[in-house]
Design a protein around this motif. Structure first.
Motif, short mmCIF file in Angstrom:
data_model
loop_
_atom_site.label_atom_id
_atom_site.label_comp_id
_atom_site.label_asym_id
_atom_site.label_seq_id
_atom_site.Cartn_x
_atom_site.Cartn_y
_atom_site.Cartn_z
N ILE A 58 31.69 30.73 41.14
CA ILE A 58 31.20 31.80 42.03
C ILE A 58 30.22 32.70 41.30
O ILE A 58 29.15 33.05 41.83
CB ILE A 58 32.39 32.61 42.61
N GLN A 59 30.55 33.08 40.07
CA GLN A 59 29.66 33.97 39.32
C GLN A 59 28.35 33.29 38.95
O GLN A 59 27.29 33.91 38.96
CB GLN A 59 30.37 34.47 38.07
N ALA A 60 28.38 32.03 38.64
CA ALA A 60 27.17 31.33 38.21
C ALA A 60 26.27 30.95 39.38
O ALA A 60 25.05 30.93 39.25
CB ALA A 60 27.54 30.07 37.43
N LEU A 114 46.29 30.87 45.85
CA LEU A 114 45.59 31.95 45.14
C LEU A 114 44.33 32.28 45.92
O LEU A 114 43.53 31.40 46.21
CB LEU A 114 45.21 31.50 43.72
N GLN A 115 44.16 33.55 46.24
CA GLN A 115 43.02 34.00 47.02
C GLN A 115 42.24 35.05 46.23
O GLN A 115 42.82 36.06 45.84
CB GLN A 115 43.51 34.62 48.34
N PRO A 116 40.93 34.84 45.98
CA PRO A 116 40.16 35.90 45.32
C PRO A 116 40.02 37.10 46.26
O PRO A 116 39.84 36.93 47.47
CB PRO A 116 38.80 35.24 45.04
N THR A 117 40.13 38.29 45.70
CA THR A 117 40.07 39.51 46.51
C THR A 117 38.99 40.45 46.00
O THR A 117 38.56 40.37 44.86
CB THR A 117 41.43 40.25 46.50
N THR A 118 38.58 41.35 46.89
CA THR A 118 37.52 42.30 46.54
C THR A 118 38.03 43.71 46.35
O THR A 118 37.24 44.65 46.28
CB THR A 118 36.44 42.31 47.64
N ASP A 119 39.35 43.88 46.29
CA ASP A 119 39.91 45.21 46.05
C ASP A 119 41.02 45.09 45.01
O ASP A 119 41.64 44.04 44.84
CB ASP A 119 40.44 45.85 47.33
N ALA A 120 41.26 46.18 44.30
CA ALA A 120 42.26 46.19 43.23
C ALA A 120 43.67 46.03 43.77
O ALA A 120 44.56 45.56 43.07
CB ALA A 120 42.15 47.48 42.42
N ALA A 121 43.90 46.40 45.03
CA ALA A 121 45.22 46.26 45.63
C ALA A 121 45.52 44.81 46.04
O ALA A 121 46.63 44.49 46.41
CB ALA A 121 45.36 47.17 46.84
N ARG A 122 44.51 43.97 46.00
CA ARG A 122 44.63 42.54 46.31
C ARG A 122 45.06 42.27 47.75
O ARG A 122 45.92 41.45 48.01
CB ARG A 122 45.56 41.86 45.33
N MET A 126 37.81 37.80 49.78
CA MET A 126 36.36 37.81 49.60
C MET A 126 35.69 37.29 50.86
O MET A 126 36.03 36.22 51.36
CB MET A 126 35.94 36.92 48.42
N ALA A 127 34.74 38.03 51.39
CA ALA A 127 34.02 37.60 52.59
C ALA A 127 32.76 36.83 52.21
O ALA A 127 32.33 35.94 52.93
CB ALA A 127 33.67 38.81 53.44
N ALA A 128 32.17 37.18 51.07
CA ALA A 128 30.95 36.51 50.62
C ALA A 128 31.05 36.26 49.12
O ALA A 128 31.66 37.03 48.38
CB ALA A 128 29.74 37.40 50.92
N ALA A 129 30.45 35.19 48.69
CA ALA A 129 30.50 34.82 47.27
C ALA A 129 29.72 35.79 46.39
O ALA A 129 29.86 35.77 45.17
CB ALA A 129 29.99 33.41 47.07
N THR A 130 28.91 36.64 47.00
CA THR A 130 28.15 37.62 46.23
C THR A 130 28.99 38.87 45.92
O THR A 130 28.57 39.69 45.12
CB THR A 130 26.88 38.03 47.00
N ASP A 131 30.14 38.99 46.56
CA ASP A 131 31.04 40.10 46.27
C ASP A 131 31.66 39.91 44.89
O ASP A 131 31.81 38.79 44.41
CB ASP A 131 32.17 40.19 47.30
N ALA A 132 32.03 41.02 44.26
CA ALA A 132 32.69 40.94 42.95
C ALA A 132 34.17 40.63 43.14
O ALA A 132 34.82 41.20 44.01
CB ALA A 132 32.52 42.25 42.20
N ILE A 133 34.68 39.75 42.30
CA ILE A 133 36.11 39.45 42.34
C ILE A 133 36.85 40.56 41.60
O ILE A 133 36.64 40.77 40.41
CB ILE A 133 36.41 38.08 41.68
#
Length: 162
Positions: A58-60, A114-122, A126-133
């Motif tokens: 995702i990052q690359a 396992l689901q990547p999340t965009t908030d610290a509370a998990r 993630m809605a878009a791959a450009t969001d930070a994990i």
């Protein structure tokens, strides 16, 4: 004359046997749950290894991997306790284990997720791959009564939070 007592009386021996029996009755189910959790943890290790591959992909590439193989995980890997390989959702980056097998009645045929999340509370996927994990939410599709067979962070539905 003074008589010396030698050994234990029958009552004392029966009390000791009863105490040992009670301890064994309590300890055996707890040990069985512990061994089941350790077997499920082996499946969790496969997911954790794939988590690194998905994060790097995702990052690359700023997109979700098409499948587990594209993320650097093998979709065909099976273990003694996981019937089928891993799957990665191309729309969310969610990693799903194959069905758990040969563990315990409450854990068999269930999966770890396992689901990547965009908030610290998990709690937000993630809605878009450009969001930070910001973290990864771990969960299972098992019933609440069977959570005891799963690692502590995964004793919930996915995106259940911390």
């Amino acid at each position: 004359m003074k008589s010396l007592q030698r050994g234990f009386t029958l009552i004392e021996l029966m009390i000791v046997v009863a105490i040992i029996g009670i301890l064994a009755a309590v300890a055996l189910p707890a040990y069985q749950d512990y061994t089941a959790r350790s077997k499920v943890t082996e499946v969790m290790l496969q997911l954790d290894a794939c988590k690194n591959g998905v994060s790097e992909f995702i990052q690359a590439n700023s997109q979700f991997p098409a499948d587990a193989d594209a993320a650097g995980c093998s979709s065909k890997v099976t273990t003694k306790y996981m019937a089928a390989g891993l799957a990665v959702d191309s729309a969310t980056g969610k990693i799903t284990s194959g069905a758990i097998q040969s563990v315990a009645t409450g854990a068999d045929t269930k999966v770890l997720i396992l689901q990547p999340t965009t908030d610290a509370a998990r709690t937000k996927a993630m809605a878009a791959a450009t969001d930070a994990i910001q973290g990864w939410s771990c969960g299972t599709d098992a019933a609440t009564t069977d959570y005891k067979f799963f690692p502590a962070p995964c004793r919930q539905k996915v995106l259940g939070g911390l």
